[in-house]
Design an enzyme around this catalytic site. Structure first.
Site, PDB file in Angstrom:
ATOM      1  N   HIS A 119     114.556  92.150  70.396  1.00  0.00           N
ATOM      2  CA  HIS A 119     114.079  92.577  69.073  1.00  0.00           C
ATOM      3  C   HIS A 119     114.325  91.417  68.104  1.00  0.00           C
ATOM      4  O   HIS A 119     115.397  90.807  68.112  1.00  0.00           O
ATOM      5  CB  HIS A 119     114.844  93.836  68.645  1.00  0.00           C
ATOM      6  CG  HIS A 119     114.599  94.221  67.218  1.00  0.00           C
ATOM      7  ND1 HIS A 119     113.341  94.280  66.678  1.00  0.00           N
ATOM      8  CD2 HIS A 119     115.459  94.570  66.218  1.00  0.00           C
ATOM      9  CE1 HIS A 119     113.434  94.646  65.405  1.00  0.00           C
ATOM     10  NE2 HIS A 119     114.705  94.825  65.104  1.00  0.00           N
ATOM     11  N   ASN A 147     111.424  90.605  60.578  1.00  0.00           N
ATOM     12  CA  ASN A 147     111.737  91.801  61.364  1.00  0.00           C
ATOM     13  C   ASN A 147     110.604  92.803  61.182  1.00  0.00           C
ATOM     14  O   ASN A 147     110.437  93.360  60.096  1.00  0.00           O
ATOM     15  CB  ASN A 147     113.073  92.382  60.873  1.00  0.00           C
ATOM     16  CG  ASN A 147     113.520  93.590  61.684  1.00  0.00           C
ATOM     17  OD1 ASN A 147     112.739  94.165  62.435  1.00  0.00           O
ATOM     18  ND2 ASN A 147     114.771  93.981  61.522  1.00  0.00           N
ATOM     19  N   CYS A 177     113.693 100.457  64.963  1.00  0.00           N
ATOM     20  CA  CYS A 177     113.473  99.153  65.610  1.00  0.00           C
ATOM     21  C   CYS A 177     113.529  99.239  67.136  1.00  0.00           C
ATOM     22  O   CYS A 177     113.033  98.340  67.826  1.00  0.00           O
ATOM     23  CB  CYS A 177     114.479  98.122  65.109  1.00  0.00           C
ATOM     24  SG  CYS A 177     114.339  97.834  63.347  1.00  0.00           S
TER      25      CYS A 177
HETATM   26  O1  UT7 Z   1     116.245  95.652  62.887  1.00  0.00           O
HETATM   27  C1  UT7 Z   1     117.243  96.562  62.609  1.00  0.00           C
HETATM   28  C2  UT7 Z   1     118.537  95.959  62.748  1.00  0.00           C
HETATM   29  N1  UT7 Z   1     118.864  95.148  61.616  1.00  0.00           N
HETATM   30  C3  UT7 Z   1     119.563  94.079  61.789  1.00  0.00           C
HETATM   31  O2  UT7 Z   1     119.819  93.732  62.907  1.00  0.00           O
HETATM   32  C4  UT7 Z   1     120.089  93.321  60.590  1.00  0.00           C
HETATM   33  C5  UT7 Z   1     121.537  93.042  60.768  1.00  0.00           C
HETATM   34  N2  UT7 Z   1     122.173  92.297  59.712  1.00  0.00           N
HETATM   35  C6  UT7 Z   1     121.840  91.022  59.398  1.00  0.00           C
HETATM   36  O3  UT7 Z   1     120.917  90.463  59.941  1.00  0.00           O
HETATM   37  C7  UT7 Z   1     122.693  90.293  58.378  1.00  0.00           C
HETATM   38  O4  UT7 Z   1     123.850  91.055  58.105  1.00  0.00           O
HETATM   39  C8  UT7 Z   1     121.958  89.985  57.053  1.00  0.00           C
HETATM   40  C9  UT7 Z   1     120.904  88.905  57.292  1.00  0.00           C
HETATM   41  C10 UT7 Z   1     121.314  91.238  56.527  1.00  0.00           C
HETATM   42  C11 UT7 Z   1     122.953  89.445  56.012  1.00  0.00           C
HETATM   43  O5  UT7 Z   1     123.682  88.361  56.505  1.00  0.00           O
HETATM   44  P1  UT7 Z   1     125.268  88.294  56.306  1.00  0.00           P
HETATM   45  O6  UT7 Z   1     125.694  87.001  56.821  1.00  0.00           O
HETATM   46  O7  UT7 Z   1     125.831  89.531  56.955  1.00  0.00           O
HETATM   47  O8  UT7 Z   1     125.428  88.293  54.737  1.00  0.00           O
HETATM   48  P2  UT7 Z   1     126.124  89.364  53.777  1.00  0.00           P
HETATM   49  O9  UT7 Z   1     125.349  90.632  53.754  1.00  0.00           O
HETATM   50  O10 UT7 Z   1     127.571  89.440  54.094  1.00  0.00           O
HETATM   51  O11 UT7 Z   1     125.984  88.636  52.400  1.00  0.00           O
HETATM   52  C12 UT7 Z   1     126.660  87.401  52.113  1.00  0.00           C
HETATM   53  C13 UT7 Z   1     126.382  87.046  50.668  1.00  0.00           C
HETATM   54  C14 UT7 Z   1     126.693  88.169  49.705  1.00  0.00           C
HETATM   55  O12 UT7 Z   1     127.216  87.586  48.541  1.00  0.00           O
HETATM   56  P3  UT7 Z   1     128.813  87.612  48.271  1.00  0.00           P
HETATM   57  O13 UT7 Z   1     129.188  89.058  48.252  1.00  0.00           O
HETATM   58  O14 UT7 Z   1     129.416  86.851  49.410  1.00  0.00           O
HETATM   59  O15 UT7 Z   1     128.940  86.912  46.944  1.00  0.00           O
HETATM   60  C15 UT7 Z   1     125.328  88.753  49.385  1.00  0.00           C
HETATM   61  O16 UT7 Z   1     125.293  89.346  48.097  1.00  0.00           O
HETATM   62  O17 UT7 Z   1     124.989  86.745  50.504  1.00  0.00           O
HETATM   63  C16 UT7 Z   1     124.466  87.516  49.404  1.00  0.00           C
HETATM   64  N3  UT7 Z   1     123.072  87.796  49.671  1.00  0.00           N
HETATM   65  C17 UT7 Z   1     122.075  86.943  49.357  1.00  0.00           C
HETATM   66  N4  UT7 Z   1     122.088  85.737  48.754  1.00  0.00           N
HETATM   67  C18 UT7 Z   1     120.898  85.110  48.595  1.00  0.00           C
HETATM   68  C19 UT7 Z   1     122.522  88.881  50.279  1.00  0.00           C
HETATM   69  N5  UT7 Z   1     121.188  88.746  50.355  1.00  0.00           N
HETATM   70  C20 UT7 Z   1     120.889  87.551  49.787  1.00  0.00           C
HETATM   71  C21 UT7 Z   1     119.673  86.853  49.586  1.00  0.00           C
HETATM   72  N6  UT7 Z   1     119.732  85.642  48.987  1.00  0.00           N
HETATM   73  N7  UT7 Z   1     118.479  87.338  49.974  1.00  0.00           N
END
Ligand code: UT7
Length: 323
Positions: free
Chosen positions: A250, A280, A113
């Site tokens: 980004h 992204n 990225c």
């Molecule tokens: O470009 C390269 C760099 N990449 C980035 O900058 C990405 C960086 N990370 C992020 O943008 C965020 O961490 C995400 C958008 C990927 C995730 O957001 P988050 O607030 O960190 O959520 P999380 O991964 O902690 O997930 C929270 C909950 C989990 O459920 P539990 O364990 O709390 O029950 C996940 O299983 O959300 C669940 N979850 C979803 N639920 C519905 C994960 N993906 C989904 C989904 N739909 N698509």
């Protein structure tokens, strides 16, 4: 003092637009979750048979038109991509031939990225060292080809597209009033490579593999490292936050974009945001955002711009330029 000045910009997005609702037919997810956690509402996916070089050629053609230049006016092409057409040759050489360019040289950079930031820094170095007068820097990706469609934590986040910028040698005074690239800052830390990587490759599995990400950890590194790189590059350029007209970050996640802006003390009305429409697009995200901002009238000649990105590696960086 030699400066690398923006001469033209362009982009291309594949025709197919995929709204968040599409994922709900095969995944336990919702439009509400995707929008509230990432700010993404839709993304574009390349058609079957449409390659990264196809997208790159369209974006490059738009940038050449914007600049009023022909392909043979360009000395070098740099394509930033992690989703090349082939293992080799470089996608940049496929673009070179596709544009009908019969001279100069072309190569790819791979910094995921952060690829476009690395591409800009390399292009600037080629121009300042006298090896090229005009460099076409392209970010182009078909990330839809490396998604794991069973992983709801990643496959809803990425999209396909391409953006291109033409940099041209110019004479500056050596002050921050000059147009062109004023400072670059590149960083990587391979100790964090496992939090964002693809599960295959030529010399390991012999497969293309699928994207894997520990999202929360990447998020934490992103805000801290992007803010620091931006502070560092502004210090190198001798400019302060209040002088910045536009931040082109980004486009990974609106929460990363807003938190980084808050940390820097930059109001959001000075930040270019396209993540809702593109998702992204990895190395393509910054030139896509620049081109869209240019079309919207959000980037004008003379504007002081800072652009920053982070991705797999981890690799990150920032550039200050006067548009
Ligand atoms: O470009 C390269 C760099 N990449 C980035 O900058 C990405 C960086 N990370 C992020 O943008 C965020 O961490 C995400 C958008 C990927 C995730 O957001 P988050 O607030 O960190 O959520 P999380 O991964 O902690 O997930 C929270 C909950 C989990 O459920 P539990 O364990 O709390 O029950 C996940 O299983 O959300 C669940 N979850 C979803 N639920 C519905 C994960 N993906 C989904 C989904 N739909 N698509």
């Amino acid at each position: 003092m030699i400066r690398s000045v923006v001469r033209g910009v362009g982009h291309y997005l594949p025709e197919r637009v995929v709204p968040n609702a599409w994922f709900t037919s095969f995944l336990d997810t919702s439009d509400e979750w995707i929008v509230s956690r990432s700010g993404i509402e839709r993304r574009h996916f390349a058609a079957e048979g449409q390659t990264t070089s196809d997208l790159a050629i369209r974006a490059a053609t738009a940038a050449l038109t914007d600049a009023g230049l022909q392909a043979d006016d360009i000395d070098a092409i740099i394509v930033a991509t992690s989703t090349p057409d082939l293992t080799f040759p470089a996608t940049a050489t496929i673009v070179q031939a596709g544009l009908g360019m019969t001279r100069g040289f072309a190569f790819d950079v791979q910094a995921v990225c952060a690829g476009f930031i690395y591409g800009l820094a390399n292009a600037d170095a080629l121009i300042v060292s006298g090896q090229a007068r005009r460099v076409l820097v392209i970010g182009a990706e078909t990330f839809s080809r490396i998604m794991n469609w069973e992983d709801r934590g990643t496959c809803v986040l990425f999209g396909d597209g391409a953006g291109a910028l033409i940099l041209e040698r110019d004479e500056g005074t050596g002050t921050a009033a000059d147009r062109g690239i004023l400072a670059t800052e590149l960083q990587s830390d391979g100790r964090h490579r496992e939090i964002l990587q693809v599960s295959g490759g030529v010399s390991s599995s012999g497969t293309t593999g699928h994207l894997m990400m520990a999202g929360k950890e990447v998020f934490r590194h992103a805000v801290e490292k992007l803010a620091q790189a931006t502070v560092d590059v502004m210090a190198k350029a001798g400019v302060t936050t209040d002088q910045i007209d536009r931040v082109v970050p980004h486009q990974a996640n609106i929460r990363i974009i807003t938190r980084t802006a808050q940390k820097l003390g930059v109001p959001m009305d000075r930040v270019v945001v396209t993540v809702a429409d593109h998702g992204n697009t990895s190395a393509a995200s910054i030139p896509l955002a620049m081109s869209v901002a240019h079309q919207r009238g959000e980037l004008a000649p003379g504007d002081l711009v800072v652009t920053e990105a982070i991705g797999g590696g981890l690799a990150w960086g920032a550039v200050v330029l006067r548009w």
